[in-house]
Design a protein around this motif. Structure first.
Motif, PDB file in Angstrom:
ATOM      1  N   GLN A   1       0.722  -1.110  -0.079  1.00 25.55           N
ATOM      2  CA  GLN A   1       0.051   0.155   0.002  1.00 25.55           C
ATOM      3  C   GLN A   1       0.864   1.270  -0.054  1.00 25.55           C
ATOM      4  OE1 GLN A   1      -2.658  -0.980   3.502  1.00 25.55           O
ATOM      5  NE2 GLN A   1      -3.969  -1.768   2.233  1.00 25.55           N
ATOM      6  N   GLY A   2       2.093   1.256   0.826  1.00 25.43           N
ATOM      7  CA  GLY A   2       3.089   2.290   0.665  1.00 25.43           C
ATOM      8  C   GLY A   2       3.618   2.662  -0.681  1.00 25.43           C
TER       9      GLY A   2
ATOM     10  N   GLU B   1       2.384   1.483  -3.553  1.00 21.72           N
ATOM     11  CA  GLU B   1       1.293   1.902  -4.460  1.00 21.72           C
ATOM     12  C   GLU B   1       0.939   3.476  -4.446  1.00 21.72           C
ATOM     13  OE1 GLU B   1      -3.149   0.163  -5.662  1.00 21.72           O
ATOM     14  OE2 GLU B   1      -2.599   0.702  -3.454  1.00 21.72           O
ATOM     15  N   ALA B   2       0.986   3.718  -3.137  1.00 23.42           N
ATOM     16  CA  ALA B   2       0.744   5.286  -2.933  1.00 23.42           C
ATOM     17  C   ALA B   2       1.878   6.283  -3.465  1.00 23.42           C
ATOM     18  CB  ALA B   2       0.423   5.547  -1.412  1.00 23.42           C
TER      19      ALA B   2
ATOM     20  N   LEU C   1       1.440   5.942  -7.548  1.00 26.80           N
ATOM     21  CA  LEU C   1       0.142   6.647  -7.942  1.00 26.80           C
ATOM     22  C   LEU C   1       0.358   8.034  -7.757  1.00 26.80           C
ATOM     23  CD1 LEU C   1      -2.801   4.423  -6.784  1.00 26.80           C
ATOM     24  CD2 LEU C   1      -1.859   4.575  -8.945  1.00 26.80           C
ATOM     25  N   LYS C   2       1.040   8.679  -6.474  1.00 27.19           N
ATOM     26  CA  LYS C   2       1.220  10.084  -6.599  1.00 27.19           C
ATOM     27  C   LYS C   2       2.299  10.437  -7.605  1.00 27.19           C
ATOM     28  CE  LYS C   2       1.594  14.052  -4.650  1.00 27.19           C
ATOM     29  NZ  LYS C   2       0.488  15.077  -5.068  1.00 27.19           N
TER      30      LYS C   2
ATOM     31  N   GLN D   1       0.413  10.735 -10.980  1.00 28.34           N
ATOM     32  CA  GLN D   1      -0.408  12.060 -10.896  1.00 28.34           C
ATOM     33  C   GLN D   1       0.688  13.181 -11.250  1.00 28.34           C
ATOM     34  OE1 GLN D   1      -2.067  13.067  -7.039  1.00 28.34           O
ATOM     35  NE2 GLN D   1      -3.444  14.622  -8.034  1.00 28.34           N
TER      36      GLN D   1
END
Length: 252
Positions: A140-141, A143-144, A147-148, A151
């Motif tokens: 999850q870390g 992935e975040a 994804l950031k 963006q």
């Protein structure tokens, strides 16, 4: 440097940056898949233990339901036995009670077997759940972060795309038409520099005559004979006076 060359350089550099960013964006799905691969591996290991444990739990619940029916049957027919008036009715009710009791005993034994199996699986299940939780948190870390980054890349591409549309207005009609054809044909970036006599779009060396003409005719439209991209020669940046003075002092 001519104005035409300046416009070509501006478009070429912006397009090159957009191309670089888009390459990074195209790698995002694979990076997410790579990050998820370990999580999926841990999930598979967890399910190897969780599935038999869950199956035991479901079977226990099914048997608990059947036991309740059997106990209701026993209670019903024992009550009926108190009211019967014939031996035949009494024996029929007794048979129902005995069958329900045998069923209840068998089901209780089966539940015990499954509880024992669950107890055997419990340590492994707890270990696998703990490992999966740690790997999930790590994923999850990652992935975040990815994804950031996606963006940020998308925002920069959007900004540069608007910028290059403005820069294209400075190209002449001929260069603009050729640029459009190259972009539609997938030749991105469409405008590239020449370095050490080679096209930076296809990395092929230019014929000496073409290269010499490119050096001599600053501002004229040239294309790479190999990949047909628009090419330009960008003179090396002038050294600041301080650097030149230092170089002269060192040479002296």
């Amino acid at each position: 440097m001519s104005t035409a060359t300046e416009h070509m350089i501006a478009v070429g550099e912006t397009d090159a940056r957009i191309f670089e960013l888009n390459l990074k964006l195209r790698r995002i799905p694979q990076r997410l898949a790579d990050a998820r691969r370990q999580l999926e591996a841990e999930e598979a290991l967890l399910n190897e233990v969780l599935e038999p444990w869950t199956q035991c739990e479901n079977e226990v619940k099914e048997r608990d339901t059947t036991i309740k029916i059997a106990l209701d049957t026993i209670e019903k027919f024992e009550e009926h036995m108190k009211r019967v008036t014939t031996q035949k009715e009494y024996m029929a009710a007794r048979k129902q009670v005995d069958e329900a009791r045998r069923l209840n005993t068998r089901l209780q034994d089966e539940i015990l077997e499954r509880r024992v199996k669950q107890e055997e699986l419990a340590p492994r299940l707890e270990e696998r759940r703990a490992t999966y939780s740690r790997v999930l948190e790590t994923y999850q870390g990652e992935e975040a972060v990815i994804l950031k980054e996606q963006q940020v890349l998308e925002q920069e591409v959007n900004g540069l795309t608007k910028q290059v549309q403005e820069q294209l207005k400075g190209l002449g009609d001929t260069a603009f038409a050729l640029y459009q054809r190259l972009m539609k044909g997938g030749r991105q970036p469409a405008i590239v520099p020449v370095a050490a006599g080679s096209c930076m779009g296809c990395n092929m060396a230019l014929p000496p005559q073409t290269y010499n003409q490119l050096l001599a005719a600053n501002g004229k439209l040239f294309t790479c004979p190999t990949c047909q991209r628009i090419i330009y020669h960008q003179p090396p940046a002038e050294k600041p006076q301080a650097e030149e003075a230092q170089a002269g002092a060192a040479a002296g």
